[in-house]
Design an enzyme around this catalytic site. Structure first.
Site, PDB file in Angstrom:
ATOM      1  N   GLY A   9       0.812  -1.413   0.118  1.00 40.88           N
ATOM      2  CA  GLY A   9       0.060  -0.491  -0.179  1.00 40.88           C
ATOM      3  C   GLY A   9       1.095   1.458   0.398  1.00 40.88           C
ATOM      4  O   GLY A   9       1.199   2.221   0.249  1.00 40.88           O
ATOM      5  N   GLY A  12      -0.121   5.153  -0.972  1.00 39.52           N
ATOM      6  CA  GLY A  12      -0.961   6.158  -0.050  1.00 39.52           C
ATOM      7  C   GLY A  12      -0.453   7.110   0.973  1.00 39.52           C
ATOM      8  O   GLY A  12       0.904   7.354   0.343  1.00 39.52           O
ATOM      9  N   ASP A  35       1.959  -1.679  -4.232  1.00 45.71           N
ATOM     10  CA  ASP A  35       0.792  -1.091  -4.155  1.00 45.71           C
ATOM     11  C   ASP A  35      -0.442  -1.979  -5.533  1.00 45.71           C
ATOM     12  O   ASP A  35       0.577  -2.545  -6.102  1.00 45.71           O
ATOM     13  CB  ASP A  35       0.749   0.093  -4.547  1.00 45.71           C
ATOM     14  CG  ASP A  35      -0.258   0.757  -4.054  1.00 45.71           C
ATOM     15  OD1 ASP A  35      -0.211   1.775  -3.362  1.00 45.71           O
ATOM     16  OD2 ASP A  35      -1.425   0.913  -4.757  1.00 45.71           O
ATOM     17  N   ILE A  36      -1.422  -1.988  -5.170  1.00 39.84           N
ATOM     18  CA  ILE A  36      -2.230  -2.433  -6.392  1.00 39.84           C
ATOM     19  C   ILE A  36      -2.515  -1.763  -7.974  1.00 39.84           C
ATOM     20  O   ILE A  36      -2.171  -1.916  -8.794  1.00 39.84           O
ATOM     21  CB  ILE A  36      -3.806  -2.740  -6.066  1.00 39.84           C
ATOM     22  CG1 ILE A  36      -4.425  -3.584  -6.813  1.00 39.84           C
ATOM     23  CG2 ILE A  36      -4.594  -1.475  -5.909  1.00 39.84           C
ATOM     24  CD1 ILE A  36      -5.827  -3.806  -5.975  1.00 39.84           C
ATOM     25  N   ASN A  53      -1.924  -7.068  -5.286  1.00 39.38           N
ATOM     26  CA  ASN A  53      -2.907  -6.940  -4.220  1.00 39.38           C
ATOM     27  C   ASN A  53      -3.225  -8.125  -3.186  1.00 39.38           C
ATOM     28  O   ASN A  53      -2.793  -9.174  -3.008  1.00 39.38           O
ATOM     29  CB  ASN A  53      -3.912  -7.741  -5.482  1.00 39.38           C
ATOM     30  CG  ASN A  53      -5.406  -7.379  -4.477  1.00 39.38           C
ATOM     31  OD1 ASN A  53      -5.906  -7.439  -4.200  1.00 39.38           O
ATOM     32  ND2 ASN A  53      -6.293  -7.873  -5.741  1.00 39.38           N
ATOM     33  N   TYR A 143     -15.327   0.848   8.177  1.00 40.57           N
ATOM     34  CA  TYR A 143     -13.943   1.235   9.038  1.00 40.57           C
ATOM     35  C   TYR A 143     -12.757   1.178   9.662  1.00 40.57           C
ATOM     36  O   TYR A 143     -12.634   0.116  10.763  1.00 40.57           O
ATOM     37  CB  TYR A 143     -12.907   2.025   8.508  1.00 40.57           C
ATOM     38  CG  TYR A 143     -11.952   2.765   8.849  1.00 40.57           C
ATOM     39  CD1 TYR A 143     -10.818   2.129   8.014  1.00 40.57           C
ATOM     40  CD2 TYR A 143     -11.546   3.840   9.533  1.00 40.57           C
ATOM     41  CE1 TYR A 143      -9.435   2.434   8.207  1.00 40.57           C
ATOM     42  CE2 TYR A 143     -10.613   4.213   9.684  1.00 40.57           C
ATOM     43  CZ  TYR A 143      -8.995   3.836   9.123  1.00 40.57           C
ATOM     44  OH  TYR A 143      -8.205   3.687   9.557  1.00 40.57           O
ATOM     45  N   LYS A 147     -10.629  -2.216  11.941  1.00 40.63           N
ATOM     46  CA  LYS A 147     -10.186  -1.743  12.571  1.00 40.63           C
ATOM     47  C   LYS A 147     -10.164  -2.960  14.219  1.00 40.63           C
ATOM     48  O   LYS A 147      -8.477  -2.563  14.472  1.00 40.63           O
ATOM     49  CB  LYS A 147      -9.650  -0.110  12.873  1.00 40.63           C
ATOM     50  CG  LYS A 147      -9.383   0.475  11.451  1.00 40.63           C
ATOM     51  CD  LYS A 147      -8.273  -0.190  10.723  1.00 40.63           C
ATOM     52  CE  LYS A 147      -7.350   0.144   9.594  1.00 40.63           C
ATOM     53  NZ  LYS A 147      -6.133  -0.139   9.177  1.00 40.63           N
TER      54      LYS A 147
HETATM   55  N1  SER Z   1      -7.891   9.474   9.048  1.00 40.15           N
HETATM   56  C1  SER Z   1      -9.318   7.750   8.822  1.00 40.15           C
HETATM   57  C2  SER Z   1     -10.463   8.598   8.069  1.00 40.15           C
HETATM   58  O1  SER Z   1     -11.185   9.536   8.030  1.00 40.15           O
HETATM   59  C3  SER Z   1      -8.814   8.090  11.082  1.00 40.15           C
HETATM   60  O2  SER Z   1      -8.401   6.715  10.428  1.00 40.15           O
HETATM   61  O3  SER Z   1     -11.110   7.472   7.905  1.00 40.15           O
END
Ligand code: SER
Length: 316
Positions: A9, A12, A35-36, A53, A143, A147
């Site tokens: 990754g 990013g 990275d992909i 990937n 998300y 996590k």
């Molecule tokens: N910066 C991230 C987000 O806004 C939070 O880990 O998704």
């Protein structure tokens, strides 16, 4: 022993800066960016690159087998705002990718793994101010709970299989070298670009929405400090709280006005990211990071603002 480092990754927001920093420390040839997508300019021209990937287990296995990395940084993820548009995909990428890497760390005896967590692991019933390391955690974004589940897997692989996994709960990250990729805290980067290009910016969070944030230089230093810390000093194998500094969009706009007096800030009437921001802590307690590996913040709001504007001016 020289390190062989794989960054997954790498294109990013974090990866772009981390690859550059790691290549400076360990030598370009020892840091494989992957990275992909096609590598960005800085990564392509400064060292080795492999397509990867994280959902393609065979491809990833081949990379581990070919390079036998001593350290792996898994940064490929779907962030909070995009995750709400593609919930199943976010879960799959964020979870399956991590499990693949943890399994290969066992198989190939990788010395250390870094995996980023986030303030998004907290939820509406977590304490909002000085949120402690351990408390109620009821994240309500895909998300956030990917996590949180990932943190549990990291600790599990450490305890069950001895994988030396290290992790940080990053606040919103602000940097000038790369753009953020679909999060709720992205406004705090966009605002600088728009201030310089147009002299105005419409934020998507309300004026008073306080969130924990951190300058990328601090975040990269924290990451490398944590990875360099003696294993016996680390008391947390899920993910460390990292506080950064907390400010609202209005406070950031005021700081920018000290450099660009005519800067105009406005606020959108409604945006789905507001509900996400409202469910997150306003400030974080990172005592454990300070105690275990000597963490100390460098950049406050004034220093972030000055540095962002100075550097962005040169490239915009
Ligand atoms: N910066 C991230 C987000 O806004 C939070 O880990 O998704």
């Amino acid at each position: 022993m020289s390190e062989k480092i794989l960054v997954i990754g790498a294109n990013g927001q974090i990866g772009t800066e981390l690859v550059t920093a790691l290549r400076g420390i360990h030598g370009a040839e020892n840091v494989i960016a992957s990275d992909i997508n096609s590598p960005n300019y800085a990564i392509r021209n400064s060292g080795p690159f492999e397509f990867a990937n994280v959902l393609d287990k065979d491809n990833l296995h081949h990379l581990f087998d070919k390079h036998r990395p001593t350290q792996v940084y898994l940064l490929a993820a779907i962030l909070s705002a995009v995750g709400e548009q593609k919930p199943k995909m976010a879960w799959d990428l964020n979870m399956t990718g991590l499990l693949h890497v943890l399994d290969f760390a066992v198989e190939f005896k990788t010395s250390k793994i870094f995996w980023p967590s986030s303030i998004a692991v907290f939820g509406p019933h977590s304490p909002q101010y000085n949120t402690p390391q351990y408390c109620v955690m009821d994240p309500n974004t895909v998300y956030g709970f990917s996590k949180l589940a990932g943190e549990r897997w990291c600790e599990y692989y450490y305890v069950k299989y001895g994988v030396d996994v290290r992790s940080l709960r990053y606040p919103g990250l602000i940097g000038w070298r790369a753009n953020p990729g679909g999060g709720t805290t992205d406004y705090a980067v966009h605002i600088f670009h728009e201030a310089l290009k147009k002299g105005k910016y419409q934020g998507f969070l309300s004026a008073q929405t306080a969130l924990p944030m951190m300058y990328m230089d601090d975040a990269i230093r924290a990451t490398i400090n944590l990875m360099d810390a003696p294993a016996e000093n680390l008391s947390i194998r899920s993910s460390y709280n990292l506080a950064g500094i907390s400010f609202t969009p209005e406070q950031l706009a005021e700081e920018i006005k000290k450099h660009i007096p005519d800067f105009e800030m406005s606020y959108a009437d409604s945006d789905p990211r507001q509900a996400i921001a409202d469910s997150w802590p306003k400030s974080i307690d990172d005592t454990q990071a300070q105690q275990d590996w000597g963490w100390q913040l460098d950049y406050d709001l004034a220093k972030i603002t000055g540095d962002m504007l100075t550097n962005l001016k040169k490239i915009i």
